[in-house]
Design an enzyme around this catalytic site. Structure first.
Site, PDB file in Angstrom:
ATOM      1  N   VAL A  60     -19.838  47.180 -18.596  1.00 32.50           N
ATOM      2  CA  VAL A  60     -20.285  48.404 -19.156  1.00 32.50           C
ATOM      3  C   VAL A  60     -21.222  48.942 -18.158  1.00 32.50           C
ATOM      4  O   VAL A  60     -22.543  48.180 -18.167  1.00 32.50           O
ATOM      5  CB  VAL A  60     -20.547  48.453 -20.527  1.00 32.50           C
ATOM      6  N   CYS A  61     -21.278  50.313 -17.723  1.00 28.57           N
ATOM      7  CA  CYS A  61     -22.482  50.844 -17.095  1.00 28.57           C
ATOM      8  C   CYS A  61     -22.821  49.759 -15.856  1.00 28.57           C
ATOM      9  O   CYS A  61     -21.967  49.401 -15.141  1.00 28.57           O
ATOM     10  CB  CYS A  61     -23.742  51.110 -18.155  1.00 28.57           C
TER      11      CYS A  61
END
Length: 257
Positions: A44-45
């Site tokens: 994520v990210c």
């Protein structure tokens, strides 16, 4: 290592100190080991940077937050970085853009494991965009486009999502669907519990907020790509539906990245 041995899905989150963790050899070795045992691994990210440092992105199609995607591509040239994607699946590896894109990815994993109906129930029950300001809808326009019972209405919704910068008046939509305006409006409302105009505006806001969250695209271009006449139209729609201006919305998510 206090993590359970039988991890099914391993999510690697990003953060402001993600670069400091790249020198943690124990963590890098652990990620490499787990990559061979888990059913799927996801980032994520900026968590993609950790996967890159562990050598897990070579030869894979990946994405990450726009603010670090250039760095990811330069540092790990064997990875195929796609800068404008929300999330990407490449085999058992999943990568996502900003924090909100991680929510999209999580919902996709739910759908993958348990089916569309469960994913839709989760989206409605949890309100996937709960932390977003204003009266955010319970699921994105892309998910809403899966709920219509009639295939011709679903196909029309998908066409809308792919042509947001076009004329999307109810007359144009009825023509695209091959129906009279009256019959089209009735069937659309019956199937989706919303009007064609409301769906179009929701889809355009959805497209605009994704650009605001995950790209540095100027507001004027965001408005044009999402199908708004000008930045003022975009601003009015955001304030009316979300309770914030596009600029304030972008600042919130850039600060969270």
């Amino acid at each position: 290592d206090n993590a359970p041995a039988d991890i099914d899905t391993l999510l690697v989150a990003g953060g402001h100190n993600v670069l400091d963790l790249e020198t943690n050899h124990h963590l890098m070795d652990w990620l490499v080991h787990k990559a061979g045992t888990v059913r799927r691994m996801a980032s994520v990210c900026s968590g993609a940077l950790l996967l890159g440092a562990a050598g897990l992105l070579d030869g894979r199609r990946v994405t990450t937050h726009w603010n670090v995607s250039g760095s990811l591509a330069r540092r790990f040239p064997q990875a195929q970085v796609e800068h404008d994607r929300i999330f990407i699946r490449d085999g058992s590896l999943y990568t996502s853009a900003g924090v909100s894109a991680g929510m999209d990815l999580a919902l996709s994993l739910v759908e993958e494991d348990l089916g569309r109906d469960v994913a839709l129930k989760v989206a409605r029950e949890l309100v996937m965009f709960l932390k977003r300001p204003g009266g955010q809808s319970q699921f994105s326009a892309h998910l809403a486009a899966q709920t219509a019972e009639r295939s011709n209405i679903r196909a029309l919704q998908e066409w809308v999502l792919e042509n947001l910068d076009q004329d999307l008046s109810v007359e144009r939509l009825a023509t695209q669907a091959g129906m009279s305006v009256r019959n089209f409006s009735r069937q659309f409302k019956q199937d989706t519990d919303t009007t064609p105009a409301d769906f179009v505006e929701s889809a355009r806001i959805d497209a605009a907020r994704r650009m605001l969250e995950d790209t540095p695209t100027p507001l004027k271009r965001v408005a044009a790509r999402a199908g708004f006449h000008d930045p003022n139209s975009l601003r009015r729609a955001f304030v009316r539906r979300l309770g914030v201006t596009p600029g304030d919305y972008r600042n919130r998510f850039q600060n969270d990245a």
